[in-house]
Design an enzyme around this catalytic site. Structure first.
Site, PDB file in Angstrom:
ATOM      1  N   ASP A 109     -55.054  62.633  26.737  1.00  0.00           N
ATOM      2  CA  ASP A 109     -54.544  62.144  25.457  1.00  0.00           C
ATOM      3  C   ASP A 109     -53.091  61.656  25.593  1.00  0.00           C
ATOM      4  OD1 ASP A 109     -56.918  62.870  24.322  1.00  0.00           O
ATOM      5  OD2 ASP A 109     -56.170  64.755  23.496  1.00  0.00           O
TER       6      ASP A 109
HETATM    7  N1  URA Z   1     -58.610  68.036  25.884  1.00  0.00           N
HETATM    8  C1  URA Z   1     -57.794  67.519  24.950  1.00  0.00           C
HETATM    9  O1  URA Z   1     -57.854  67.883  23.780  1.00  0.00           O
HETATM   10  N2  URA Z   1     -56.912  66.571  25.347  1.00  0.00           N
HETATM   11  C2  URA Z   1     -56.777  66.151  26.626  1.00  0.00           C
HETATM   12  O2  URA Z   1     -55.939  65.289  26.915  1.00  0.00           O
HETATM   13  C3  URA Z   1     -57.628  66.703  27.588  1.00  0.00           C
HETATM   14  C4  URA Z   1     -58.546  67.662  27.194  1.00  0.00           C
END
Ligand code: URA
Length: 238
Positions: A106
């Protein structure tokens, strides 16, 4: 574009437009080399990284690249984005030629991110049946307790996708920190799992994929090529 893997006569024909019959003639005449060796077998298996030469002309010479990056926060895991910098913008010079991301983090997540030009490797990494473990260090707003361990291990129903998450491991590191190991990658999975407890994820840092561990010497935004041992470690199931 030639196919990613095929027999030699088809591969050359698809890549150059030379008719397959003519390619066979070239092979019979001993005018084709694959990885420096004279090739006469029309069915020789080749792929996008085989070096293929016709007489003194190179038809294909492409090296596979496997990169680990320490993704910083505030950067998009994508090839392009209208509003924000992407991880591709962090690559120097023409390093980004051909590269793609076998998986994402993310916008505000940090840590181990892979980049490659080898589509077959990416596909292997993404196969659900491989169950490659991904390990995250997470800090959260509210204290964590033993109930989290059980709930993560049991799996959670995600109504939107109509699935129950596979057993995940949660290890409590301190009152507000945990290490989470997933063998799948659902959308915002870690955040949504903590969300079940109304517990906001404040930071999320990936430290490992399979047997591959993020190099602690890489500062945020830095990257380097994987070693052969590391490359093999990515598909080891931990
Ligand atoms: N889970 C999440 O919520 N975000 C990420 O970036 C990776 C795994």
């Amino acid at each position: 574009m030639p196919p990613s893997s095929a027999r030699l006569d088809r591969f050359i024909s698809a890549g150059t437009g030379i008719k397959r019959g003519d390619v066979r003639l070239l092979l019979a005449q001993g005018r084709v080399r694959v990885d420096g060796v004279l090739a006469r077998d029309i069915a020789l298996p080749v792929n996008q990284f085989s070096r293929i030469e016709l007489d003194d002309k190179t038809l294909q010479a492409r090296l596979p690249r496997y990169i680990m990056m320490n993704k910083p926060a505030g950067v998009v895991s994508a090839s392009s984005d209208d509003r924000h910098r992407t991880v591709m913008d962090l690559l120097a010079g023409d390093d980004d030629r051909d590269l793609h991301l076998p998986g994402r983090l993310d916008f505000n997540s940090t840590g181990l991110l892979l980049l490659t030009n080898d589509g077959a490797w990416s596909r292997r990494l993404s196969l659900p049946e491989q169950k490659i473990a991904k390990v995250y260090r997470v800090s959260v707003a509210q204290p964590i307790n033993e109930n989290y361990i059980r709930a993560f291990a049991e799996g959670m129903h995600f109504a939107y996708e109509g699935i129950t998450t596979l057993p995940a491991q949660l290890r409590i590191l301190s009152s507000h920190e945990a290490e989470v190991t997933l063998v799948e990658g659902r959308y915002h999975q870690v955040k949504r799992m903590f969300g079940r407890f109304q517990n906001e994820v404040l930071s999320l840092h990936r430290i490992a994929i399979g047997g591959l561990v993020l190099d602690a010497a890489l500062a945020p935004g830095e990257y380097r090529d994987l070693t052969t041992a590391e490359l093999n470690a990515t598909t080891q199931i931990t």
